[in-house]
Scaffold this motif. Structure first.
Motif, short mmCIF file in Angstrom:
data_model
loop_
_atom_site.label_atom_id
_atom_site.label_comp_id
_atom_site.label_asym_id
_atom_site.label_seq_id
_atom_site.Cartn_x
_atom_site.Cartn_y
_atom_site.Cartn_z
N LEU A 1 0.82 -1.21 0.00
CA LEU A 1 0.00 0.00 0.00
C LEU A 1 0.85 1.26 0.00
N ILE A 2 2.15 1.11 -0.18
CA ILE A 2 3.05 2.26 -0.14
C ILE A 2 3.23 2.83 -1.55
N CYS A 3 2.78 4.05 -1.74
CA CYS A 3 2.82 4.69 -3.05
C CYS A 3 4.26 4.80 -3.55
N THR A 4 4.43 4.56 -4.86
CA THR A 4 5.77 4.59 -5.45
C THR A 4 6.24 6.01 -5.76
N HIS A 5 5.38 7.00 -5.52
CA HIS A 5 5.80 8.38 -5.75
C HIS A 5 6.64 8.89 -4.59
N MET A 6 6.01 9.04 -3.42
CA MET A 6 6.75 9.55 -2.27
C MET A 6 6.42 8.80 -0.99
N GLY A 7 5.77 7.67 -1.11
CA GLY A 7 5.63 6.79 0.04
C GLY A 7 4.40 6.96 0.91
N CYS A 8 3.40 7.70 0.46
CA CYS A 8 2.15 7.78 1.24
C CYS A 8 1.40 6.44 1.14
N GLU A 9 0.48 6.22 2.06
CA GLU A 9 -0.30 4.97 2.04
C GLU A 9 -1.53 5.15 1.17
N VAL A 10 -1.68 4.30 0.17
CA VAL A 10 -2.82 4.39 -0.74
C VAL A 10 -4.04 3.72 -0.11
N ALA A 11 -5.22 4.08 -0.62
CA ALA A 11 -6.48 3.52 -0.13
C ALA A 11 -7.14 2.73 -1.25
N TYR A 12 -7.74 1.59 -0.89
CA TYR A 12 -8.37 0.74 -1.90
C TYR A 12 -9.87 1.02 -1.98
N ALA A 13 -10.38 1.08 -3.20
CA ALA A 13 -11.83 1.23 -3.43
C ALA A 13 -12.32 -0.01 -4.17
N ARG A 14 -13.13 -0.80 -3.49
CA ARG A 14 -13.60 -2.05 -4.08
C ARG A 14 -14.46 -1.82 -5.32
N GLU A 15 -15.21 -0.71 -5.33
CA GLU A 15 -16.12 -0.43 -6.45
C GLU A 15 -15.36 -0.29 -7.77
N THR A 16 -14.22 0.36 -7.71
CA THR A 16 -13.44 0.60 -8.94
C THR A 16 -12.23 -0.32 -9.04
N GLN A 17 -11.97 -1.08 -7.98
CA GLN A 17 -10.81 -1.97 -7.92
C GLN A 17 -9.51 -1.20 -8.21
N THR A 18 -9.44 -0.03 -7.60
CA THR A 18 -8.26 0.81 -7.74
C THR A 18 -7.77 1.27 -6.37
N PHE A 19 -6.49 1.64 -6.34
CA PHE A 19 -5.90 2.27 -5.16
C PHE A 19 -5.68 3.74 -5.50
N THR A 20 -6.01 4.62 -4.56
CA THR A 20 -5.79 6.05 -4.77
C THR A 20 -4.90 6.59 -3.66
N CYS A 21 -3.93 7.42 -4.06
CA CYS A 21 -3.04 8.01 -3.08
C CYS A 21 -3.59 9.35 -2.61
N PRO A 22 -3.70 9.57 -1.31
CA PRO A 22 -4.27 10.81 -0.79
C PRO A 22 -3.32 12.01 -0.91
N CYS A 23 -2.05 11.75 -1.18
CA CYS A 23 -1.07 12.85 -1.17
C CYS A 23 -1.08 13.65 -2.47
#
Ligand code: FES
Length: 166
Positions: A80-102
């Motif tokens: 869950l560690i974003c490859t940009h700068m290391g924030c924790e991404v969140a998973y959305a089951r509806e879209t089956q995607t992870f989004t980074c809050p940063c």
């Protein structure tokens, strides 16, 4: 170990989709033996089937990860560690995607964690999962070092591919 990452995931997915008992699963040459293998227990097939996802830490105790049962029956797992700068991404089951809050990067859980929207430069590290004959799931390797933790990989941990090649 004779089976590929994809084959084992497909086997898990087939078993879940087919409603097989957990003890019906076996992995040739990949039976769990946590006392001698660097496998990390993450839960059970029954839990994954019931909840759709399992949170765990991998490859070290400070690195959050998530195992998912996708809509098509595939079992996948990612750091869950974003490859940009290391924030924790969140998973959305509806879209089956992870989004980074940063900074808004989006990763596709159905396509090996590929970047759907930047600025992240690389896919989320994908984690290989195996099942024991009695339905216990183990993380057994990761596709790339976790952002900011290149030293976190154990010496004998399986690393498949280089970077996030497919
Ligand atoms: S840290 Fe995730 S997009 Fe920047």
């Amino acid at each position: 170990m004779s089976m590929t990452r994809r084959a084992s995931i497909a086997t898990i997915a087939t078993a879940i989709a087919g409603g097989l008992a957990a003890d019906a699963l076996s992995f040739e040459g990949a039976e769990a033996n946590p006392s001698t293998e660097p496998w990390h227990k993450i839960g059970t097939l029954a839990e994954l089937k019931a909840r759709g996802e399992i949170a765990f830490m991998y490859p070290d105790a400070n690195s959050p990860a998530r195992a998912l049962l996708l809509g098509n029956g595939d079992v996948v797992a990612y750091s869950l560690i974003c490859t940009h700068m290391g924030c924790e991404v969140a998973y959305a089951r509806e879209t089956q995607t992870f989004t980074c809050p940063c900074h808004g990067s989006v990763f596709d859980a159905t396509r090996s964690g590929e970047v759907e929207r930047g600025p992240a430069p690389r896919s989320l590290p994908e984690i290989a999962v195996r099942s024991s004959h009695d339905g216990v799931l183990y993380a057994v390797g990761i596709s790339a070092p976790v952002f900011g933790r290149p030293e976190s990989l154990e010496e004998n941990q399986t690393i498949y591919g280089t970077g996030n090649e497919r």
